[in-house]
Write an enzyme that holds these catalytic residues in place. Structure first.
Site, PDB file in Angstrom:
ATOM      1  N   GLU A  45       0.860  -1.184   0.000  1.00  0.00           N
ATOM      2  CA  GLU A  45       0.000   0.000   0.000  1.00  0.00           C
ATOM      3  C   GLU A  45       0.894   1.231   0.000  1.00  0.00           C
ATOM      4  O   GLU A  45       1.945   1.256   0.633  1.00  0.00           O
ATOM      5  CB  GLU A  45      -0.937   0.008   1.210  1.00  0.00           C
ATOM      6  CG  GLU A  45      -2.058  -0.987   1.077  1.00  0.00           C
ATOM      7  CD  GLU A  45      -3.174  -0.782   2.096  1.00  0.00           C
ATOM      8  OE1 GLU A  45      -3.112   0.158   2.911  1.00  0.00           O
ATOM      9  OE2 GLU A  45      -4.118  -1.594   2.060  1.00  0.00           O
TER      10      GLU A  45
ATOM     11  N   HIS B 121      -4.144   6.507   0.164  1.00  0.00           N
ATOM     12  CA  HIS B 121      -3.410   5.251   0.057  1.00  0.00           C
ATOM     13  C   HIS B 121      -4.065   4.351  -0.975  1.00  0.00           C
ATOM     14  O   HIS B 121      -5.190   4.588  -1.403  1.00  0.00           O
ATOM     15  CB  HIS B 121      -3.249   4.536   1.400  1.00  0.00           C
ATOM     16  CG  HIS B 121      -4.501   3.956   1.973  1.00  0.00           C
ATOM     17  ND1 HIS B 121      -5.506   4.711   2.530  1.00  0.00           N
ATOM     18  CD2 HIS B 121      -4.901   2.671   2.095  1.00  0.00           C
ATOM     19  CE1 HIS B 121      -6.464   3.923   2.968  1.00  0.00           C
ATOM     20  NE2 HIS B 121      -6.131   2.671   2.715  1.00  0.00           N
TER      21      HIS B 121
ATOM     22  N   HIS C 221      -5.193   0.461  -2.454  1.00  0.00           N
ATOM     23  CA  HIS C 221      -5.714  -0.849  -2.047  1.00  0.00           C
ATOM     24  C   HIS C 221      -5.549  -1.814  -3.214  1.00  0.00           C
ATOM     25  O   HIS C 221      -5.604  -1.394  -4.370  1.00  0.00           O
ATOM     26  CB  HIS C 221      -7.210  -0.755  -1.737  1.00  0.00           C
ATOM     27  CG  HIS C 221      -7.524  -0.403  -0.325  1.00  0.00           C
ATOM     28  ND1 HIS C 221      -8.793  -0.509   0.185  1.00  0.00           N
ATOM     29  CD2 HIS C 221      -6.760   0.051   0.703  1.00  0.00           C
ATOM     30  CE1 HIS C 221      -8.808  -0.124   1.444  1.00  0.00           C
ATOM     31  NE2 HIS C 221      -7.580   0.231   1.785  1.00  0.00           N
TER      32      HIS C 221
ATOM     33  N   ASP D  66      -8.732   0.520   8.169  1.00  0.00           N
ATOM     34  CA  ASP D  66      -8.882   1.936   7.800  1.00  0.00           C
ATOM     35  C   ASP D  66      -9.914   2.606   8.700  1.00  0.00           C
ATOM     36  O   ASP D  66      -9.697   3.720   9.187  1.00  0.00           O
ATOM     37  CB  ASP D  66      -9.330   2.094   6.344  1.00  0.00           C
ATOM     38  CG  ASP D  66      -8.280   1.686   5.336  1.00  0.00           C
ATOM     39  OD1 ASP D  66      -7.079   1.719   5.667  1.00  0.00           O
ATOM     40  OD2 ASP D  66      -8.668   1.352   4.200  1.00  0.00           O
TER      41      ASP D  66
END
Length: 125
Positions: A20, A74, A76, A86
């Site tokens: 990530e 970020h 995924h 998260d």
């Protein structure tokens, strides 16, 4: 939230499915003006953890320029929706969370509202 399209252009060049890829987004109000890429110390494709010193340095530099932390970006390895992890961190960092699918670059933004992830409208500028 208004975000420069350059963010995704940079993300496509620097991020990979191996881990990530996080960044702090700084600006004023609902407009991102700049960002700071941060190292994922977990080096995991399904989670990220930031170095506290890097985080402090990025925030301090932005604040010295009169900017606020307005979002966290970020990637995924799937749909751009907050994971359970998260959601836990969204409680600690109550800013907009911008998530991109590393394979398709579909991107969505979220804010915690009443304990649940609520979508935030994105505008690429």
């Amino acid at each position: 939230m208004k975000i420069p399209a350059r963010l995704l252009e940079e993300a496509r060049r620097r991020c990979s499915p191996d881990a990530e890829c996080p960044a702090f987004l700084f600006g004023r109000g609902e407009t991102v003006l700049t960002w700071s890429w941060l190292r994922n110390v977990l080096n995991s494709p399904v989670a990220f953890l930031l170095d506290p010193e890097e985080m402090y340095k990025a925030v301090a530099e932005a604040e010295s320029s009169g900017l606020d932390l307005v979002a966290i970006f970020h990637t995924h390895p799937g749909p751009p929706a907050p994971s359970p992890l998260d959601l836990r961190y969204m409680r600690l960092w109550p800013v907009v969370w911008v998530i991109s699918n590393i394979y398709t670059w579909e991107t969505a933004a979220w804010r915690l509202k009443d304990g649940k992830a609520a979508p935030v409208r994105l505008e690429w500028i």
